[in-house]
Design an enzyme around this catalytic site. Structure first.
Site: not given
Ligand code: LER
Ligand code: MN
Length: 269
Positions: A154, A248
């Site tokens: 990510e 999320e």
């Molecule tokens: C986790 O998917 C994310 O987006 C982050 O902000 C984790 O620190």
């Molecule tokens: Mn995230």
């Protein structure tokens, strides 16, 4: 958005805010099914938090899939990283992630690596940290390949880490890792802070995009901030994205209302 939509939750209590039905996976799965989601993404520190059989039963009962297992709580709760200068500590953390890989593999789910890269180079050596992290990722990727599993890395905004903030930097790291089962995870919340154009960042990532987190500018559900989601939907269509779109975001004003907002909003795109 004609994509598969999932809801991000956690198998245990956590200070990480943008999740729904935290420490209540059964509640998350039930709500997700009722609202028309296709799956759930579960933040997990170790498989013991949620025995596989229990999750299988739950998913089967509601006809949902496990989209992904997220590993960030290992960093948040234990400050462990995959870039640690100490080799034996790195091996220990790799083994922790590999447990999640084996678990996810049973469900055909992705594994997410985000903050486990570390927040800053503890020895001051930025390049060395990234090299060590990338080497750790190769070991994880090789274990994941044996489990037919994809690991996604990510891009995370500058206020949470100094390592790999933009899509471009993350694409470059994934290319250096050089394993076909390692892909990029882009998160709209982070992109809203880091990218010149969210749509162009998605297009530049192209085939390497393996997972997608959605939230609005304020990390509330999409449609509750000022991100222009039409541009994002167009960019995902432009690259022929066929992966998950995973919610999320903060559970505001409450879990169910936020989850409902996302599902309705994603249908409208
Ligand atoms: C986790 O998917 C994310 O987006 C982050 O902000 C984790 O620190
Ligand atoms: Mn995230």
């Amino acid at each position: 958005m004609g994509f598969r939509v999932s809801m991000a939750t956690s198998a245990g209590a956590t200070g990480f805010g943008p999740l729904m039905f935290v420490d209540n996976v059964a509640g998350a799965v039930r709500a997700a099914a009722e609202l028309g989601y296709d799956g759930v993404e579960i933040s997990m520190k170790n498989p013991a938090e949620l025995p596989q059989q229990e999750l299988k039963r739950l998913l089967d009962k509601y006809g949902l899939r496990l989209a992904a297992v997220a590993s960030g709580r290992i960093f948040l709760d234990e400050k462990a990283t995959l870039s640690d200068p100490d080799k034996s500590e790195r091996s220990r953390v790799i083994a922790r992630v590999n447990e999640l890989v084996s678990y996810a593999g049973e469900f055909g789910a992705l594994v997410i690596v985000g903050l486990l890269r570390g927040q800053w180079p503890v020895d001051g050596d930025m390049e060395g940290s990234l090299d060590r992290f990338e080497e750790s990722m190769r070991v994880i990727a090789d274990h994941a390949a044996a489990k037919y599993t994809v690991v996604v890395l990510e891009a995370i905004n500058r206020y949470e880490t100094v390592l790999l903030n933009t899509a471009e930097q993350t694409v470059e790291a994934v290319k250096k890792i050089g394993r076909p089962n390692v892909k990029v995870l882009l998160d709209v919340f982070h992109m809203n802070i880091e990218e010149v154009s969210i749509g162009d960042a998605i297009r530049a990532t192209g085939d390497l995009l393996g997972h997608f987190h959605i939230a609005d500018s304020n990390r509330r559900a999409p449609g509750m901030g000022h991100v222009v989601y039409q541009d994002i939907a167009k960019a995902l269509h432009d690259i022929g994205y066929e992966g998950w779109v995973s919610a999320e975001h903060l559970p505001l004003p409450d879990d169910l209302t936020a989850a409902k907002q996302t599902r309705m909003f994603t249908r409208s795109l």
